[in-house]
Structures are given as C-alpha cells and as structure tokens.
Design an enzyme around this catalytic site. Structure first.
Site, PDB file in Angstrom:
ATOM      1  N   GLU A 258     -14.692  12.566   2.233  1.00 54.06           N
ATOM      2  CA  GLU A 258     -13.531  12.157   3.021  1.00 54.06           C
ATOM      3  C   GLU A 258     -12.936  13.421   3.616  1.00 54.06           C
ATOM      4  O   GLU A 258     -12.644  14.351   2.875  1.00 54.06           O
ATOM      5  CB  GLU A 258     -12.467  11.562   2.097  1.00 54.06           C
ATOM      6  CG  GLU A 258     -12.598  10.107   1.818  1.00 54.06           C
ATOM      7  CD  GLU A 258     -11.530   9.689   0.816  1.00 54.06           C
ATOM      8  OE1 GLU A 258     -10.349   9.580   1.202  1.00 54.06           O
ATOM      9  OE2 GLU A 258     -11.879   9.515  -0.359  1.00 54.06           O
ATOM     10  N   ARG A 487     -20.159  13.953 -12.956  1.00 52.66           N
ATOM     11  CA  ARG A 487     -19.451  14.962 -12.177  1.00 52.66           C
ATOM     12  C   ARG A 487     -19.579  16.335 -12.822  1.00 52.66           C
ATOM     13  O   ARG A 487     -19.834  16.453 -14.015  1.00 52.66           O
ATOM     14  CB  ARG A 487     -17.949  14.627 -12.110  1.00 52.66           C
ATOM     15  CG  ARG A 487     -17.636  13.383 -11.333  1.00 52.66           C
ATOM     16  CD  ARG A 487     -16.194  12.976 -11.556  1.00 52.66           C
ATOM     17  NE  ARG A 487     -15.259  13.793 -10.823  1.00 52.66           N
ATOM     18  CZ  ARG A 487     -14.830  13.513  -9.588  1.00 52.66           C
ATOM     19  NH1 ARG A 487     -15.280  12.445  -8.973  1.00 52.66           N
ATOM     20  NH2 ARG A 487     -13.964  14.295  -8.990  1.00 52.66           N
ATOM     21  N   LYS A 497      -6.828  18.011  -5.193  1.00 48.68           N
ATOM     22  CA  LYS A 497      -6.214  18.433  -3.923  1.00 48.68           C
ATOM     23  C   LYS A 497      -4.714  18.590  -4.043  1.00 48.68           C
ATOM     24  O   LYS A 497      -4.120  19.536  -3.540  1.00 48.68           O
ATOM     25  CB  LYS A 497      -6.468  17.356  -2.873  1.00 48.68           C
ATOM     26  CG  LYS A 497      -7.852  17.369  -2.353  1.00 48.68           C
ATOM     27  CD  LYS A 497      -8.128  16.136  -1.515  1.00 48.68           C
ATOM     28  CE  LYS A 497      -9.624  15.971  -1.450  1.00 48.68           C
ATOM     29  NZ  LYS A 497     -10.083  14.615  -1.407  1.00 48.68           N
TER      30      LYS A 497
HETATM   31  P1  ATP Z   1     -11.872  14.195  -5.813  1.00 57.22           P
HETATM   32  O1  ATP Z   1     -12.010  12.842  -6.444  1.00 57.22           O
HETATM   33  O2  ATP Z   1     -12.230  15.356  -6.695  1.00 57.22           O
HETATM   34  O3  ATP Z   1     -10.612  14.396  -5.056  1.00 57.22           O
HETATM   35  P2  ATP Z   1     -12.888  13.373  -3.438  1.00 57.22           P
HETATM   36  O4  ATP Z   1     -12.794  11.934  -3.710  1.00 57.22           O
HETATM   37  O5  ATP Z   1     -11.943  14.067  -2.594  1.00 57.22           O
HETATM   38  O6  ATP Z   1     -13.027  14.187  -4.783  1.00 57.22           O
HETATM   39  P3  ATP Z   1     -14.954  12.985  -1.648  1.00 57.22           P
HETATM   40  O7  ATP Z   1     -14.583  13.619  -0.398  1.00 57.22           O
HETATM   41  O8  ATP Z   1     -14.879  11.516  -1.776  1.00 57.22           O
HETATM   42  O9  ATP Z   1     -14.234  13.698  -2.835  1.00 57.22           O
HETATM   43  O10 ATP Z   1     -16.325  13.505  -2.200  1.00 57.22           O
HETATM   44  C1  ATP Z   1     -17.552  13.476  -1.546  1.00 57.22           C
HETATM   45  C2  ATP Z   1     -18.611  13.342  -2.590  1.00 57.22           C
HETATM   46  O11 ATP Z   1     -18.482  14.372  -3.566  1.00 57.22           O
HETATM   47  C3  ATP Z   1     -18.511  12.028  -3.335  1.00 57.22           C
HETATM   48  O12 ATP Z   1     -19.803  11.473  -3.377  1.00 57.22           O
HETATM   49  C4  ATP Z   1     -18.036  12.404  -4.693  1.00 57.22           C
HETATM   50  O13 ATP Z   1     -18.567  11.543  -5.663  1.00 57.22           O
HETATM   51  C5  ATP Z   1     -18.568  13.819  -4.848  1.00 57.22           C
HETATM   52  N1  ATP Z   1     -17.768  14.583  -5.783  1.00 57.22           N
HETATM   53  C6  ATP Z   1     -16.431  14.755  -5.767  1.00 57.22           C
HETATM   54  N2  ATP Z   1     -16.031  15.478  -6.812  1.00 57.22           N
HETATM   55  C7  ATP Z   1     -17.151  15.778  -7.534  1.00 57.22           C
HETATM   56  C8  ATP Z   1     -17.416  16.498  -8.753  1.00 57.22           C
HETATM   57  N3  ATP Z   1     -16.426  17.056  -9.436  1.00 57.22           N
HETATM   58  N4  ATP Z   1     -18.677  16.590  -9.187  1.00 57.22           N
HETATM   59  C9  ATP Z   1     -19.688  16.041  -8.488  1.00 57.22           C
HETATM   60  N5  ATP Z   1     -19.511  15.353  -7.349  1.00 57.22           N
HETATM   61  C10 ATP Z   1     -18.269  15.214  -6.866  1.00 57.22           C
HETATM   62 MG    MG Z   2     -13.029  10.169  -2.805  1.00 60.74          MG
END
Ligand code: ATP
Ligand code: MG
Length: 803
Positions: A258, A487, A497
């Site tokens: 995102e 994760r 964030k």
């Molecule tokens: P967060 O939940 O940490 O704020 P996000 O939802 O902002 O992460 P996205 O932009 O949705 O992150 O993430 C893009 C991809 O990265 C998604 O497929 C998500 O599952 C993966 N991702 C996010 N955080 C992690 C992590 N800590 N380890 C592995 N993959 C991750």
């Molecule tokens: Mg997300």
C-alpha cells in the site's frame, strides 16, 4: 495410583538404582507411566540398562497424552526391534494415529518405527561423504567453520534418518580431516563470537552464525514446498486453460504494498519472497501498488517503494496499480450482483456489527442475522450500486456487500464490504470514481486478472483465504492460490508507521531515513549493503511462523558481509599530533599497504601508498603519559608501540599540554637505530599529518531504544528511548586513500558462492570501508563538497555491554 514407596521398590527391583529411581518419581506422570509399562505391558523380570533407558524414554513420551496400543512399543523394546529414542518417537507418532484396541498391522508399525533398517558405520560414512561432495566448493572456502552446520544438515538427511546419532560427529570429524587436512590459520581468523541472541530461548529465531554457508530459502522450507505453475487447485478446472496459456508454465508473483508509508526491514522479506521466488524459477514478479485507499496515499511513498526494490537488486516485470483495474473491478461487481452474490446495504456500522453477532460488551458470538437489504432483488441492487457510483450517496450511507455465508464460523465470510463510497480524489483516476473497492474485493481479483500463480502473503491473512477463494469462485474466474508465510520482525525497535511517524514528527530522529531506524531508507542510509540483507534473510529461511530477530543478530550478519566486501583504511577518531623528533622534516617513507590484507583479497582490493613522515596523528586513547599497567599494550613511557605497517616502533619521549592540562602534542623517537625492529606489544593505526583528511562529523550510533520491546513500556514507547543513541565526533582524520575509495565506490565486490551479489549504483552510502580497530563506516548523505560526514554502520565486534 501407587504410592511413592511402591514405585521406588519396583524401580529398584528392575535395576534402575536408587538414585535414578528417586529422580524418576519426582515426575508423577512419567513415574506412573513407567509403572504401568513395567507391570501391565511387560512380562519380563529382568532388564538390561539399554532396555531400561528406552522404557524410561517411552514413559517420558507418554507425558504428551495417551498412546493407543503402547504395548507394541514395549514389546519392540524388549525383543530388540526398537533400539533408539528416535525409533520410539516415530513409533509413538504412528500409534497416535491408531485407536486403542484396534487391529494394528505389525508390518506398518515396524515400517513406521524403522525396524530392521540397520545402517553400518560404512553406510553412514558413505552418505555423509556424498553430502560433503555436494557442497564441495563451500567446504573448500569456508572450511571448518561450517562443521556445526554440516552436522545439523546431515542429521536431517532422509537417508540417515535411522542411523545411530552418535556416529555423526566422529564420522564428520574424520571426513573433514581427510578432505581439508588439519586446522590451520584459515580456520582461526573467522572466530566471530556467536551472538548471544542465538542462545536466547525467548526468541523463536533459528540459530545461525555468521559463518554459516548460504542455503537457498527458495528451494527449501515454505517456498520449497509450493506447487508448480499449472497445478493451481481450482473449483472450475477449465479456467486453468487460459491461465496456463498466459503463464506458459512460468511463476508469476506480485509484491503488493500500500503506498501509504515507507517500507521497513520486514518488507524486505516480502520483497525477497516474491521477487526472489519468481527469479529463482525464471518467472516474473509485478510491483503492484495497492492504491485503493486514496486518502492515505502520497507520491513520496510510490517513489520510495520503487527505489527500495531497485536498491535490493530486483526489477519488477511490470509496475501496475490496483487502480489500473478499476473499470474491470466495477464490471466484476456488476456481475457479482447479477449472480445474486452481492447487495447494496444501508446499515450503519453499529447495525452491521449487531447483525454479525457482536454483543453489548463488544465481543462476538451473539446470534448472526441477515439485514433487511440482503434479500433485495437483483434489479434493486443494480440500481442502487449504479446510484452509489453516480454519487447519490455520501460516504457511510451505502456499501456493496458480498452475499457470503453468515453461518460460517469465520468472520471473513460474514458479508464483507466490496465497495464503499469515498469522497476523495484519486492520484491516478482523479474524480472519476465516487466508489472505491476494498482490499477484500480487489486483492484476489487483481491477482486473478494478473494470472498470479502464487499469491504469497503473511499469516495474518490466513482467515482471508476463504473469502479470497469464495469471491473468485463466485465470479467464475481463475483462482490464484493464496499461501501464507511468517512475518519478519525485529525486536528492540518499532516498525509501525504510526510509531515511526511520531519519532520523526517529534524530532527524536533526523527523518524517515534516520540511520537508527529500520526503515529500508534508514538502513540504506546507514550504509548496510543490500546483499547483506538478502543473505541474512536467506539464512533465516521462510516458514509459517513469525521470525523474531534481535538487532544484534542483524548487525552480526551485516558485519560478516562487510568484512568480506570492504577495503580497510586508517582513521583516527580523536587525533593527537605526534612529532617524531629524530626524523627530519623532509623525511618520507612510502609504505604500500593492501586495502584488505590476506591471500586473494590483496589482488582483489588492490594496494595504496601511505606516506610516513615525521608528523603523524594517533588516537588519544592509544597514549598514556604515565607508566602503563601490565594490561595496557599501547604507547606509554617505557613502552614502545608499533604503527601499522611502519618498519620500526615509536617510543614515548614527552608531551605538550594546553592550559587545561589536555595533551596537544607528543614527542616520540623512531626506534630505527637497531637492525631488526623489536616486536611491540601491539600495533596502532595512524594517519600522516601532511595529507590527512579532516572529517567534519563521524556519527556513532547506539540502539535507539533501551529495551527489547519498546512498545511494552508502561508509559509508551517514547519513554524507552535511549538518550545517547547518537554520538558525534568532530575532529577525526583519515588517510587520503579515502579519496580513492570514494572515487572507486561502489566496489561491488562479489562474495564467492553467494547468490546475492547485487550490483549497487553509485551513492554516498556505497562509500564503505573498515576503519582499522574502529568499525565499518560509510559516507552520510548530509555530506557535500565542503563537508564530510560519516556514519558508523556497525562496530568491529559485537558490543559485549549490550545484553
Ligand atoms: P504493516 O502491517 O507492517 O504496516 P503494511 O500493511 O503497511 O505493513 P503493506 O504495504 O500492506 O504493508 O505490505 C506489502 C507486503 O509486505 C504485504 O504482502 C505484507 O504482507 C508484507 N509485509 C508487511 N510487513 C511484513 C513483515 N514484517 N514481514 C514480512 N512481510 C511483511
Ligand atoms: Mg497492509
């Protein structure tokens, strides 16, 4: 239940001995199982030690719950079919799949317990030798350092499953000796201490050390077990035909961030899983911006995400946006309504919750009811949905909901929202849309439209898999398989964030790319090479459980990578001028020094010339003006010291002090009166005064937080901040070979045998070097033509004061 006395008597009688018996009865469950085994399952009167040990083990295994038909194992122990603990645990596993008293096939039992599979020492040796041959180049380069890892791997070889475990170590030792010869100096240099984290049972992290060879996360573990393209399970298999025509049997993945924030270290795992898996199989990976929430998106995030993927060495096959598919998605929503699988709902959030069975105390579990809108006619829903699109409703007044399954136990099936009204302009589609699709509606359908063969996401989406599949099936479109991995989480810092925004807004750090943060921008600015991140993640492997890693472990991997890829320079952080009284002002000795001493590295990294003259700088920590204690090895009255690569030692003569009593200059003698230099207690780094480069700032970083879990601080994570996380040194000097390193960077030194040698593009963060005795450094982006600023990336050794 028998009394303790009875138990002791029996155990003594069968030959367990007083001490052992006392120990066993401390555990009630184990001792009563053993009692039962000996009295009800065995008809024997006397036992040998081996049998007793195995029966005891069987009793221990019985702690985990009833083992149906356990007598099978008891018999097998007593007649010698079962000889090892491993056989017992495999036998237990097998019997647990049977029911008590049922007809258990002896053949199956024997096969499951490895009965009759005898491996001789010769067999074991042959299997291990085969394995060693398969990793020959690694063995030659890493030598004895990989022995512990080999031991671990060999134990996992299916062909050695039933081998006697005590054969492994001696056999491996003997084979290493035969192949590599005895240990020599190559085997002592890499004596990096195992980070403490590795032995910390509180972290789920697997124990890996810096010396471990690389294994591929793409061919084993979670990713190794994935299906092949073309084998995607479908509700409607006929849909595979067009899909396969598109993929031509190649892997297609996507990384779907995102664009509402900067990526962090956890995302690098997701990037690597998706891009790396596709690359490993010769397939393609999309970068897909999941931009369905126009309110949170900003241009900087789009650019930064792309930059970070690029920095990690991956190139998207195509860059797409969920918004590219808004027209298709709208058509699919119409189709869903026509299939009577969606309805326009006007319930308030409270009504929705109540209908989903939320009770007054906020918990779920009450009765679930359809709302009145669920039974509207298809025509009515179509009209209403078009009205939503045309702006008849304000945000919150109408949603399109999927008609799923209210009787399902999963909340992900309780008529999720597919479209909502949002009065926000979208950065790509402008004012065209008044309605925007949700993640639950968009994600699976765009995966389908892009013919994704492996929709890889993290485990918090496990419950979403059901709705993902439901929607594809309800629309009769190709259904990509969603698979979930664990994760990556770094402890001792914050990654969310919202929390990082707070640190930035309240100026605890210099920005989103502060080197103390674990955003990818921060890690990059700090000087961590992208290859170090990838190798690190590779050694962790991918499984379905979350990997929690301490910062010290990450740093240890970075240090190990930098050790192999950076030139060495001499830098003096707290310089004191040294005047060598017995050398003339025009004395000059040009000394050739390898950028990285040792074997092949010397030719790989090259040499530089350093001019030694009568004025140099050394570090104030390397000087004492009073006679030294026996544990002080550096310069002091009566104790000469060596200067790195300079032929003779210097010895202390006198010091000049300023009005506050601080040393400003010292005078020494160059001990070249002898034919052969005397061996000093130690050598120190030095910088010639004539062409020293002055460094405006050297920024030394410490962890930003005091604890392993800042978010758990009772007064909020900000209260866990370490006030001394950045220390700035303003008078350091460095030898002028730094300029050559700067010009030649990025050196892009390849690590032999690594899959992760990334060609970096020029940037100040790639100007990296090891400052002898001080650590690894890079140029910070705050530098410019007039100002030189360095970051310390990591120390040379793990800081033992850190827990
Ligand atoms: P967060 O939940 O940490 O704020 P996000 O939802 O902002 O992460 P996205 O932009 O949705 O992150 O993430 C893009 C991809 O990265 C998604 O497929 C998500 O599952 C993966 N991702 C996010 N955080 C992690 C992590 N800590 N380890 C592995 N993959 C991750
Ligand atoms: Mg997300």
């Amino acid at each position: 239940m028998s009394s303790e006395e009875e138990l002791i008597n029996l155990f003594n009688k069968v030959g367990l001995g007083e001490k052992k018996s006392q120990e066993i009865i401390k555990n009630k469950k184990v001792s009563s199982s053993l009692y039962e085994i000996l009295t009800n399952e065995s008809s024997s009167e006397s036992y040998n030690d081996k049998q007793l040990a195995l029966l005891h083990q069987l009793a221990i295994e019985s702690k985990g719950g009833i083992i149906p038909n356990r007598k099978f194992i008891t018999d097998a122990i007593l007649d010698g079919r079962i000889k090892t603990n491993l056989q017992i645990s495999e036998a237990v596993k097998y019997l647990k799949s049977t029911t008590e008293g049922a007809d258990v096939s002896l053949d199956n039992f024997n096969a499951a317990s490895g009965v009759g599979i005898e491996l001789t020492e010769e067999d074991v040796k042959n299997e291990i030798e085969k394995y060693l041959n398969s990793i020959n180049s690694e063995l030659e380069s890493k030598r004895y350092s990989i022995l512990p890892k080999v031991l671990g791997e060999v134990k996992k070889l299916p062909s050695l499953k039933w081998a006697a475990p005590n054969l492994f170590k001696p056999t491996i030792d003997a084979l290493f000796l035969a192949k590599l010869g005895p240990k020599d100096e190559r085997d002592v240099v890499k004596k990096e201490k195992k980070p403490k984290a590795a032995s910390n049972a509180a972290t789920k992290a697997k124990t890996t050390t810096a010396a471990e060879p690389e294994r591929s996360m793409f061919s084993e573990g979670f990713l190794g077990d994935l299906h092949k393209p073309g084998e995607e399970p479908q509700m409607y298999p006929e849909l595979l035909k067009a899909h396969n025509e598109f993929t031509k049997g190649k892997v297609f993945t996507r990384f779907p961030p995102e664009p509402n924030g900067f990526l962090h270290i956890g995302h690098s795992k997701a990037i690597m899983v998706n891009f790396g898996y596709a690359q490993f199989h010769g397939g393609h990976c999309y970068l897909r911006y999941d931009d369905t929430n126009p309110e949170a998106e900003e241009e900087v995030y789009f650019r930064s995400i792309k930059d970070m993927i690029d920095w990690l060495g991956y190139e998207p096959w195509k860059i797409t946006h969920s918004s590219d598919y808004f027209d298709e998605l709208y058509e699919l929503a119409i189709r869903l309504i026509k299939n009577d699988k969606a309805y326009v709902c006007h319930c308030t959030p409270e009504q929705v919750k109540a209908n989903r069975g939320m009770k007054e105390d906020g918990t779920l579990g009450g009765e679930r009811k359809p709302c009145i809108h669920r039974s509207q006619s298809i025509e009515h829903n179509l009209t209403e949905f078009i009205a939503m699109k045309d702006g008849k409703y304000k945000s919150g007044e109408a949603t399109l909901r999927m008609k799923q399954d209210l009787s399902s136990p999963s909340p992900q099936m309780w008529d999720l929202v597919a479209y909502r009204v949002l009065d926000a302009a979208h950065h790509r589609t402008g004012d065209k849309w008044k309605i925007y699709p949700t993640y639950d509606f968009t994600h699976c359908l765009v995966d389908s439209l892009e013919n994704i063969t492996h929709s890889l996401c993290t485990t918090e989406f496990i419950l979403s898999r059901e709705s993902y599949e439901w929607l594809c099936d309800a629309l009769h479109v190709y259904r990509p398989p969603q698979r979930e991995y664990g994760r990556l989480n770094l402890t001792g810092t914050v990654l969310s964030k919202r929390k990082i925004a707070k640190l930035v807004d309240e100026k605890y750090v210099r920005g989103w790319d502060d080197p103390r943060l674990y955003t990818l921008e921060g890690i990059k600015r700090r000087g961590v090479p992208p290859g170090a991140i990838l190798s690190f993640i590779n050694t962790l492997g991918v499984t379905t459980s979350t990997t929690n890693i301490q910062i010290v472990r990450f740093e240890s991997a970075v240090r190990n990578y930098l050790d192999q890829t950076t030139p060495r320079l001499m830098m003096v952080l707290n310089p004191i001028e040294v005047v060598i009284d017995n050398l003339a002002d025009d004395y000059e000795l040009e000394i050739e020094i390898p950028y990285k001493p040792g074997g092949k590295d010397e030719s790989k990294f090259g040499y530089r010339k350093v001019k030694f003259g009568n004025k140099i700088y050394i570090d104030s920590n390397d000087i004492r003006t009073e006679t030294a204690d026996s544990d002080y090895f550096r310069l002091a009255p009566g104790q000469p010291v060596g200067l790195i690569k300079v032929p003779f030692n210097i010895s202390y003569k006198s010091a000049e002090f300023d009005s506050e009593g601080k040393i400003v200059r010292i005078h020494v003698n160059y001990d070249n009166e002898v034919d052969k230099p005397k061996k000093p207690k130690t050598y120190i780094q030095w910088v010639p005064k004539s062409n020293a480069i002055h460094i405006d700032q050297v920024r030394i970083y410490k962890p930003l937080f005091n604890s392993e879990n800042p978010s758990a601080h009772p007064d909020g994570f900000l209260k866990d901040i370490n006030p001394d996380s950045e220390h700035v040194i303003t008078n350091a000097v460095i030898e002028d070979s730094f300029k050559e390193v700067e010009t030649k960077s990025p050196l892009n030194i390849e690590i032999v045998g690594s899959e992760f040698n990334i060609k970096e593009k020029k940037g100040c963060n790639t100007v990296r070097f090891q400052a002898l005795r001080e650590g690894y450094f890079c140029v910070d982006k705050d530098s410019n033509g007039n100002k030189l600023i360095l970051n310390r990336i990591v120390t040379l050794k793990e800081d033992s004061s850190k827990k």
